[in-house]
Motif scaffolding. Structure first.
Motif, short mmCIF file in Angstrom:
data_model
loop_
_atom_site.label_atom_id
_atom_site.label_comp_id
_atom_site.label_asym_id
_atom_site.label_seq_id
_atom_site.Cartn_x
_atom_site.Cartn_y
_atom_site.Cartn_z
N LEU A 15 0.88 -1.28 -0.01
CA LEU A 15 -0.08 -0.14 0.11
C LEU A 15 0.84 1.35 -0.06
O LEU A 15 0.50 2.14 -0.83
N GLY A 16 1.86 1.27 0.59
CA GLY A 16 2.84 2.42 0.92
C GLY A 16 3.43 2.75 -0.46
O GLY A 16 3.48 3.75 -1.02
N LEU A 19 1.13 4.23 -2.87
CA LEU A 19 0.71 5.64 -2.18
C LEU A 19 1.83 6.55 -2.77
O LEU A 19 1.73 7.60 -3.22
N TRP A 22 1.53 6.93 -6.68
CA TRP A 22 0.59 7.93 -6.85
C TRP A 22 1.05 9.29 -6.60
O TRP A 22 0.80 10.24 -7.31
N GLY A 23 1.58 9.31 -5.48
CA GLY A 23 2.18 10.90 -5.13
C GLY A 23 3.19 11.38 -6.05
O GLY A 23 3.29 12.53 -6.60
N TRP A 58 -2.46 -1.23 -8.08
CA TRP A 58 -3.45 -1.08 -7.24
C TRP A 58 -4.57 -2.33 -7.56
O TRP A 58 -5.18 -2.75 -6.64
#
Length: 131
Positions: A15-16, A19, A22-23, A58
């Motif tokens: 998940l990290g 993220l 995505w960032g 994802w």
């Protein structure tokens, strides 16, 4: 209900990483650099590739069909929102072709998710950390 694939033991790590990716897409889409120059429409390949990886990552975390549909909608809207934000940047501009390339990447990953590709993260975790 959205649930991370229960086979993944390192779900918080994955998940990290998702993220962070995505960032990174958000930051690279909103900052400008005089060192980045791409001839013609070659940047569309980068858009499509970035969103393919984003969606592909994802969808491996959330294997449920309704979760994948939600993710596709979120990432397509995210790509469109980034383009709107770029219209306010003095060195960036709104580009419908960028939105199309982003959406193409999302849909390409969606199709890959119907193949053995959607086992890639599980296989990587097993290879790195054992079962």
């Amino acid at each position: 209900m959205l649930r991370v694939d229960p086979r993944l033991q390192k779900r918080y790590l994955w998940l990290g990483v998702g993220l962070i990716w995505w960032g990174l897409i958000a930051v690279l889409s909103l900052v400008s650099s005089p060192y980045i120059s791409m001839p013609g429409h070659t940047d569309k390949l980068y858009h499509a590739a970035g969103y393919t990886v984003l969606m592909g990552w994802w969808l491996q975390l959330f294997p449920q069909p309704q979760a994948r549909l939600l993710l596709a909608a979120v990432f397509i809207l995210f790509g469109a929102g980034i383009e709107v934000l770029q219209s306010f940047h003095p060195l960036r501009h709104f580009d419908v072709l960028d939105m199309l390339a982003n959406s193409t990447g999302v849909l390409f990953a969606w199709m890959l998710g119907k193949t053995s590709f959607d086992q890639l993260l599980y296989r990587l975790e097993t290879a790195l950390f054992g079962s």
